[in-house]
Design a protein around this motif. Structure first.
Motif, PDB file in Angstrom:
ATOM      1  N   VAL A   1      49.611  50.554  41.759  1.00  0.00           N
ATOM      2  CA  VAL A   1      49.485  49.450  40.810  1.00  0.00           C
ATOM      3  C   VAL A   1      48.124  48.780  40.937  1.00  0.00           C
ATOM      4  CG1 VAL A   1      50.618  47.841  42.410  1.00  0.00           C
ATOM      5  CG2 VAL A   1      50.569  47.319  39.966  1.00  0.00           C
ATOM      6  N   ILE A   2      47.526  48.481  39.796  1.00  0.00           N
ATOM      7  CA  ILE A   2      46.311  47.678  39.721  1.00  0.00           C
ATOM      8  C   ILE A   2      46.720  46.257  39.350  1.00  0.00           C
ATOM      9  CG2 ILE A   2      44.116  47.324  38.525  1.00  0.00           C
ATOM     10  CD1 ILE A   2      44.090  50.356  37.982  1.00  0.00           C
ATOM     11  N   THR A   3      46.315  45.310  40.167  1.00  0.00           N
ATOM     12  CA  THR A   3      46.653  43.920  39.886  1.00  0.00           C
ATOM     13  C   THR A   3      45.483  43.040  40.282  1.00  0.00           C
ATOM     14  OG1 THR A   3      48.384  42.243  40.197  1.00  0.00           O
ATOM     15  CG2 THR A   3      47.745  43.539  42.138  1.00  0.00           C
ATOM     16  N   TRP A   4      45.565  41.770  39.939  1.00  0.00           N
ATOM     17  CA  TRP A   4      44.494  40.819  40.209  1.00  0.00           C
ATOM     18  C   TRP A   4      45.039  39.680  41.059  1.00  0.00           C
ATOM     19  CZ3 TRP A   4      45.043  43.871  36.098  1.00  0.00           C
ATOM     20  CH2 TRP A   4      43.925  44.576  35.643  1.00  0.00           C
ATOM     21  N   ALA A   5      44.166  38.957  41.711  1.00  0.00           N
ATOM     22  CA  ALA A   5      44.569  37.842  42.563  1.00  0.00           C
ATOM     23  C   ALA A   5      43.748  36.614  42.217  1.00  0.00           C
ATOM     24  CB  ALA A   5      44.373  38.205  44.034  1.00  0.00           C
ATOM     25  N   SER A   6      44.334  35.445  42.434  1.00  0.00           N
ATOM     26  CA  SER A   6      43.604  34.217  42.098  1.00  0.00           C
ATOM     27  C   SER A   6      43.855  33.096  43.101  1.00  0.00           C
ATOM     28  CB  SER A   6      43.995  33.741  40.694  1.00  0.00           C
ATOM     29  OG  SER A   6      45.401  33.522  40.613  1.00  0.00           O
ATOM     30  N   ARG A   7      44.490  33.392  44.250  1.00  0.00           N
ATOM     31  CA  ARG A   7      44.818  32.330  45.213  1.00  0.00           C
ATOM     32  C   ARG A   7      43.585  31.751  45.905  1.00  0.00           C
ATOM     33  NH1 ARG A   7      47.785  33.527  49.727  1.00  0.00           N
ATOM     34  NH2 ARG A   7      47.745  35.791  49.440  1.00  0.00           N
ATOM     35  N   SER A   8      42.511  32.492  45.939  1.00  0.00           N
ATOM     36  CA  SER A   8      41.274  32.003  46.551  1.00  0.00           C
ATOM     37  C   SER A   8      40.103  32.654  45.833  1.00  0.00           C
ATOM     38  CB  SER A   8      41.237  32.339  48.041  1.00  0.00           C
ATOM     39  OG  SER A   8      41.246  33.741  48.238  1.00  0.00           O
ATOM     40  N   TRP A   9      38.893  32.100  46.017  1.00  0.00           N
ATOM     41  CA  TRP A   9      37.738  32.645  45.303  1.00  0.00           C
ATOM     42  C   TRP A   9      37.455  34.075  45.737  1.00  0.00           C
ATOM     43  CZ3 TRP A   9      33.508  34.557  47.735  1.00  0.00           C
ATOM     44  CH2 TRP A   9      33.302  34.194  49.073  1.00  0.00           C
ATOM     45  N   TRP A  10      37.628  34.374  47.045  1.00  0.00           N
ATOM     46  CA  TRP A  10      37.304  35.728  47.490  1.00  0.00           C
ATOM     47  C   TRP A  10      38.327  36.738  47.006  1.00  0.00           C
ATOM     48  CZ3 TRP A  10      40.563  38.408  50.733  1.00  0.00           C
ATOM     49  CH2 TRP A  10      41.498  37.679  51.475  1.00  0.00           C
ATOM     50  N   ARG A  11      39.600  36.319  46.886  1.00  0.00           N
ATOM     51  CA  ARG A  11      40.597  37.221  46.311  1.00  0.00           C
ATOM     52  C   ARG A  11      40.317  37.453  44.823  1.00  0.00           C
ATOM     53  NH1 ARG A  11      43.979  34.407  50.040  1.00  0.00           N
ATOM     54  NH2 ARG A  11      45.175  35.824  51.386  1.00  0.00           N
ATOM     55  N   LYS A  12      39.947  36.367  44.129  1.00  0.00           N
ATOM     56  CA  LYS A  12      39.695  36.488  42.692  1.00  0.00           C
ATOM     57  C   LYS A  12      38.551  37.463  42.423  1.00  0.00           C
ATOM     58  CE  LYS A  12      37.537  33.219  40.415  1.00  0.00           C
ATOM     59  NZ  LYS A  12      37.237  31.948  39.710  1.00  0.00           N
TER      60      LYS A  12
ATOM     61  N   SER B   1      39.297  41.125  43.580  1.00  0.00           N
ATOM     62  CA  SER B   1      40.154  41.917  42.701  1.00  0.00           C
ATOM     63  C   SER B   1      39.428  42.335  41.426  1.00  0.00           C
ATOM     64  CB  SER B   1      41.432  41.145  42.367  1.00  0.00           C
ATOM     65  OG  SER B   1      41.165  39.953  41.652  1.00  0.00           O
ATOM     66  N   VAL B   2      38.515  41.488  40.948  1.00  0.00           N
ATOM     67  CA  VAL B   2      37.717  41.858  39.777  1.00  0.00           C
ATOM     68  C   VAL B   2      36.833  43.067  40.095  1.00  0.00           C
ATOM     69  CG1 VAL B   2      35.803  41.094  38.307  1.00  0.00           C
ATOM     70  CG2 VAL B   2      37.770  39.591  38.673  1.00  0.00           C
ATOM     71  N   ILE B   3      36.274  43.072  41.298  1.00  0.00           N
ATOM     72  CA  ILE B   3      35.460  44.214  41.721  1.00  0.00           C
ATOM     73  C   ILE B   3      36.328  45.448  41.955  1.00  0.00           C
ATOM     74  CG2 ILE B   3      34.008  45.091  43.600  1.00  0.00           C
ATOM     75  CD1 ILE B   3      33.012  42.163  43.942  1.00  0.00           C
ATOM     76  N   ALA B   4      37.503  45.232  42.553  1.00  0.00           N
ATOM     77  CA  ALA B   4      38.348  46.362  42.947  1.00  0.00           C
ATOM     78  C   ALA B   4      39.010  47.064  41.764  1.00  0.00           C
ATOM     79  CB  ALA B   4      39.427  45.879  43.916  1.00  0.00           C
ATOM     80  N   ALA B   5      39.347  46.322  40.704  1.00  0.00           N
ATOM     81  CA  ALA B   5      40.138  46.902  39.613  1.00  0.00           C
ATOM     82  C   ALA B   5      39.533  48.177  39.026  1.00  0.00           C
ATOM     83  CB  ALA B   5      40.389  45.855  38.525  1.00  0.00           C
ATOM     84  N   PRO B   6      38.270  48.194  38.608  1.00  0.00           N
ATOM     85  CA  PRO B   6      37.720  49.433  38.048  1.00  0.00           C
ATOM     86  C   PRO B   6      37.570  50.531  39.099  1.00  0.00           C
ATOM     87  CG  PRO B   6      36.007  47.776  38.236  1.00  0.00           C
ATOM     88  CD  PRO B   6      37.300  47.081  38.521  1.00  0.00           C
ATOM     89  N   LEU B   7      37.319  50.135  40.361  1.00  0.00           N
ATOM     90  CA  LEU B   7      37.214  51.130  41.424  1.00  0.00           C
ATOM     91  C   LEU B   7      38.553  51.820  41.656  1.00  0.00           C
ATOM     92  CD1 LEU B   7      35.016  49.152  43.997  1.00  0.00           C
ATOM     93  CD2 LEU B   7      34.269  50.828  42.279  1.00  0.00           C
TER      94      LEU B   7
END
Length: 248
Positions: free
Chosen positions: A174-185, A188-194
């Motif tokens: 599963v590809i998902t995003w995170a927003s609980r902290s700036w580094w997670r946000k 996850s933006v960097i990780a999604a296309p990878l």
């Protein structure tokens, strides 16, 4: 190759965010999406008691929806009543913000939450769910028998989809995003296309969106770009349409 799209944390608390998610799905041409309904999000009030939310649940849409039950409160507030492995202790404390509701629960507590959750779900949608997704995809193995006893056919974790009737499963990262902290946000933006590129040969791939994603323009842009790319290359399906016959 197949794509399963889901919108988690469907609850009156997030109604405005859910509407933004719907608008994005319409704009992208999503034609099948799973909505994961929480009966009483963080014990703030049962979903079926919100008239506006129930009307929103029942309205017609430009795409098909498969409705799934998603825990009961989506909050891990209990002392652990089952023996957890070191791995599960880690997942409970560090992989989610105290939202792995079902991981530490004994069977009787899981049964009560499933029973009460089904009652709320039926009031909202006048139907039964075909599947159940544990909050944060965390659960213990007692869950499977409880789901079978309640006529629920499918569940999933971070990497697999399960037929609880047959016990068979299909690999589906599963590809998902995170927003609980700036580094997670931003991570996850960097990780999604990878991850999309890394898993491009997977037969079944999932994309999971969460309402808090839609508070962050960078995350919304990432969802838009990655989901559009995957839609162009894969067939959108529901879990109930998959063939578990030859699964492991």
């Amino acid at each position: 190759m197949k794509l399963l799209v889901s919108l988690h944390d469907v609850t009156p608390f997030h109604l405005g965010r859910l509407q933004k998610a719907e608008a994005l799905c319409v704009a992208l041409g999503v034609d099948k999406i799973s909505f994961l309904l929480i009966p009483d999000y963080h014990s703030l009030g049962r979903s079926d008691l919100s008239r506006d939310f129930v009307a929103w649940c029942r309205r017609d849409r430009a795409f098909d929806v498969e409705w799934l039950l998603h825990g009961y409160t989506h909050a891990d507030e209990a002392r652990s009543s089952v023996a957890l492995s070191p791995r599960d202790h880690f997942r409970r404390r560090f992989l989610t913000g105290s939202e792995g509701e079902f991981l530490p629960l004994e069977a009787i507590d899981q049964q009560l939450r499933i029973r009460d959750g089904l009652a709320v779900f039926r009031q909202c949608l006048q139907r039964d769910p075909s599947g159940f997704v544990a909050p944060a995809w965390l659960f213990n193995r007692q869950l499977f028998q409880i789901l079978r006893d309640n006529g629920i056919h499918y569940t999933e974790d971070h990497s697999r989809l399960f037929s609880v009737v047959t016990g068979k499963s299909l690999r589906s990262p599963v590809i998902t995003w995170a927003s609980r902290s700036w580094w997670r946000k931003y991570g996850s933006v960097i990780a999604a296309p990878l991850l999309a590129r890394h898993w491009h040969k997977e037969d079944i791939l999932r994309v999971a969106m969460h309402p808090f994603d839609f508070d962050h323009p960078e995350t919304v842009d990432s969802i838009r770009q990655n989901l559009a790319r995957l839609i162009s290359k894969r067939e959108m399906l529901f879990t109930s349409e998959l063939d578990f016959g030859n699964a492991l």
